[in-house]
Design an enzyme around this catalytic site. Structure first.
Site, PDB file in Angstrom:
ATOM      1  N   CYS A 133      -2.907   9.844  -7.375  1.00 26.40           N
ATOM      2  CA  CYS A 133      -3.964   9.701  -6.468  1.00 26.40           C
ATOM      3  C   CYS A 133      -5.409  10.737  -6.609  1.00 26.40           C
ATOM      4  CB  CYS A 133      -3.519   9.379  -5.106  1.00 26.40           C
ATOM      5  SG  CYS A 133      -4.944   9.161  -3.838  1.00 26.40           S
ATOM      6  N   ASN A 154      -4.405   4.390 -12.818  1.00 29.26           N
ATOM      7  CA  ASN A 154      -4.886   4.657 -11.380  1.00 29.26           C
ATOM      8  C   ASN A 154      -6.462   4.841 -11.672  1.00 29.26           C
ATOM      9  OD1 ASN A 154      -5.044   4.892  -8.769  1.00 29.26           O
ATOM     10  ND2 ASN A 154      -3.219   6.434  -8.943  1.00 29.26           N
ATOM     11  N   LYS A 195       0.767  -1.219  -0.048  1.00 31.73           N
ATOM     12  CA  LYS A 195      -0.100   0.013   0.009  1.00 31.73           C
ATOM     13  C   LYS A 195       0.890   1.307   0.054  1.00 31.73           C
ATOM     14  CE  LYS A 195      -3.698   2.339   2.592  1.00 31.73           C
ATOM     15  NZ  LYS A 195      -4.061   3.161   1.190  1.00 31.73           N
ATOM     16  N   ALA A 214     -12.594   7.004  -1.387  1.00 31.79           N
ATOM     17  CA  ALA A 214     -11.914   8.460  -1.170  1.00 31.79           C
ATOM     18  C   ALA A 214     -10.928   8.108   0.190  1.00 31.79           C
ATOM     19  CB  ALA A 214     -12.638   9.364  -0.953  1.00 31.79           C
ATOM     20  N   GLY A 242      -7.001  -2.387 -13.710  1.00 39.78           N
ATOM     21  CA  GLY A 242      -8.231  -1.500 -14.046  1.00 39.78           C
ATOM     22  C   GLY A 242      -9.372  -2.487 -14.521  1.00 39.78           C
ATOM     23  N   GLY A 243     -10.421  -2.830 -13.221  1.00 42.18           N
ATOM     24  CA  GLY A 243     -11.311  -3.658 -13.600  1.00 42.18           C
ATOM     25  C   GLY A 243     -11.581  -4.977 -13.844  1.00 42.18           C
TER      26      GLY A 243
END
Lengths: 312, 250
Positions: free
Chosen positions: A133, A195, A47, A72, A246-247
């Site tokens: 971010c 991102n 992380k 968020a 991504g997904g």
């Protein structure tokens, strides 16, 4: 097909599989180590870490939508000193697993500080520089949009470490191609694309925005075609390895990203939906490769993306 | 923690947009008082965090569902016989008090965890207070009366049968020796905060069972983190019971 057919050479390191977790969806491995054997990861991606500890944004800071997640969180982390302890502990438990450390900062000096602090970590495969971010007030997407800053940053951090450097970009800048070309020019070794995408959600009954931070980063199945497009385009323009993210939620998704040009992939939101997602995807990927007569997964990288004539 | 398949044995509409589902699991669920679980409608949605309502046996339990978003709406559309993947058991073991007078306060679907906690505390004078905003949301009275004789309901909306007002207004009508009593409270963040401040001033002891938005339920996403007064950060999913007076609301 045996397991080693998923092996890839990524930044001169042989990874058992192209599958790794996306930063921020896997903690620092401690929780997932109770779920499955992390040695089957291609690499561990930690992380985001910052110079000082961060609580992050106020709650609510995550929302489920029809096709994905808006988060968020705000780079919650214990700060560099505590992180070093955690990652050392992780290394002791998984001494052969390569690690990618995601770094977040608001200025060049802090990126330099973080790299210097972590330069001697064992098994370090690369630093992943978080330039995008979408849910922090400083040090987020603005970094990626400032090309002058990017040049300075890349030049500076390249000088202070021999470790691999990966730049993680968002699609949310009209200078995306220029930015990734700068990364290549200044000897960044690889790209992570993409991102999360800045997004929000409104509660129509309460007539107000749900997230306390108003905006968050959208991830999950909805962004997969967008992420795929950016991997595809980046593969056209640069000659450094690309990590697609991504997904992704199936073995077919992984092959799509690799055929578009990614040499490895990161699994993000799917880790929240199913803690065993990576373990299962690894197995599904082997089976799909068998079915499609793929002898080694490296052979399909960019196969659907002929550099010369597909992009106008 | 394990992800297993459950089958819906029954589904009852108990109040407006509120259902009680009974599940049978493919393996022992290992749930107990104060635990929660995640339920998944498909591979594209995040799981929904749900408190355990009633535990029937090692393979059967129920939960209360209130529709309040896409995940809960999708869950509400499931029917008897449908399969539902669940991740469980989640959260640390709940500390059970040995105090002689115990109040169990549940707001809305926050009444759910109180049912098994009441059963798990055997030798106390027990008072259940179930709080709702609207009359058509009231549920659970008979169920709680079946395990405990003292059940009171308060409702923000005026009704014919129940106390009119919120929990604090109701508590103010009672003669409670707060320093001798113990409280278990679960409900909306607003209700918990108000009760936390109210009870802290009275030196009461107890546990706040916090509902907070979470993406994963097992400590990775950091969505549910809260800050405590001692400046430590606690992941709600790892242990959602907090001592009264310890949460930092600033």
């Amino acid at each position: 097909m045996n397991n080693n057919k998923l092996e890839i050479n990524f930044l001169n390191t042989i990874l058992k599989t192209p599958i790794m977790p996306a930063s921020g969806t896997f903690g620092n491995g401690k929780e997932f180590a109770k779920v499955f054997d992390l040695n089957l990861l291609g690499a561990m991606v930690a992380k985001s870490v910052t110079k000082f500890s961060r609580f992050g944004n106020k709650s609510p800071r995550a929302i489920s939508t029809e096709y994905g997640l808006i988060n968020a969180i705000g780079l919650t982390n214990p700060g560099i000193q505590e992180f070093k302890k955690e990652i050392t502990d992780f290394n002791n438990k998984f001494p052969t697993l390569p690690i990618i450390i995601n770094l977040s900062a608001t200025c060049i000096e802090d990126f330099v500080f973080l790299i210097k602090e972590l330069n001697n970590i064992d098994n370090l495969l690369a630093f992943e520089i978080n330039l995008s971010c979408p849910n922090v007030k400083e040090g987020g997407i603005d970094l990626q949009c400032n090309l002058k800053f990017l040049k300075k940053l890349f030049k500076k951090i390249r000088k202070i470490t021999n470790h691999n450097l990966i730049a993680k970009f968002s699609p949310e800048a009209n200078n995306f191609i220029e930015a990734i070309k700068i990364a290549e020019k200044y000897k960044i070794n690889a790209l992570t694309l993409i991102n999360t995408i800045k997004a929000t959600k409104i509660d129509v009954y309460k007539k107000k925005v749900i997230l306390d931070n108003v905006f968050g980063g959208y991830s999950g199945p909805a962004i997969k075609p967008i992420a795929l497009r950016y991997v595809f385009e980046a593969y056209q323009h640069v000659n450094i390895p690309i990590i697609g993210v991504g997904g992704i939620s199936s073995a077919e998704d992984i092959l799509e990203f690799m055929m578009a040009g990614a040499c490895s992939v990161q699994i993000g939101s799917q880790n929240f939906i199913d803690p065993w997602a990576i373990q299962n995807l690894n197995e599904e990927l082997k089976q799909l490769c068998n079915k499609l007569n793929i002898n080694n997964i490296s052979e399909i990288i960019g196969i659907a993306n002929k550099k010369s004539n597909q992009v106008k | 923690m394990k992800k297993i398949i459950s089958t819906i044995l029954s589904k009852e509409n108990v109040a407006f947009n509120t259902f009680v589902f009974k599940l049978q699991t493919s393996q022992n669920h290992e749930l107990e008082a104060g635990k929660f679980f995640m339920a998944y409608t498909n591979k594209k949605f995040l799981g929904v965090a749900l408190a355990v309502f009633e535990i029937f046996n090692p393979k059967e339990f129920s939960f209360i569902l209130k529709i309040n978003g896409v995940g809960t709406l999708a869950l509400s559309n499931l029917n008897v016989g449908d399969n539902l993947p669940v991740l469980l058991p989640l959260s640390d073991k709940l500390t059970l008090t040995d105090k002689k007078i115990v109040y169990f306060i549940g707001g809305g679907v926050g009444i759910a965890p109180m049912y098994e906690i009441i059963k798990a505390i055997p030798n106390s004078q027990k008072y259940a207070i179930l709080a709702f905003r609207k009359e058509n949301e009231i549920c659970g009275e008979d169920k709680f009366l079946s395990i405990n004789k003292n059940v009171n309901i308060c409702c923000d909306e005026k009704t014919n049968n129940y106390f009119h007002g919120n929990v604090i207004e109701y508590l103010n009508t009672l003669e409670i020796n707060y320093s001798q009593a113990y409280f278990y409270i679960c409900g909306s963040f607003g209700m918990l905060k108000a009760l936390d401040l109210f009870l802290s001033k009275r030196n009461a002891q107890g546990k706040l069972l916090l509902e907070n938005v979470m993406a994963c339920g097992f400590g990775v996403c950091n969505s549910c983190n809260i800050l405590l007064k001692n400046n430590s950060i606690q992941k709600v999913c790892e242990n959602y019971a907090f001592d009264i007076g310890t949460i930092n609301y600033e």
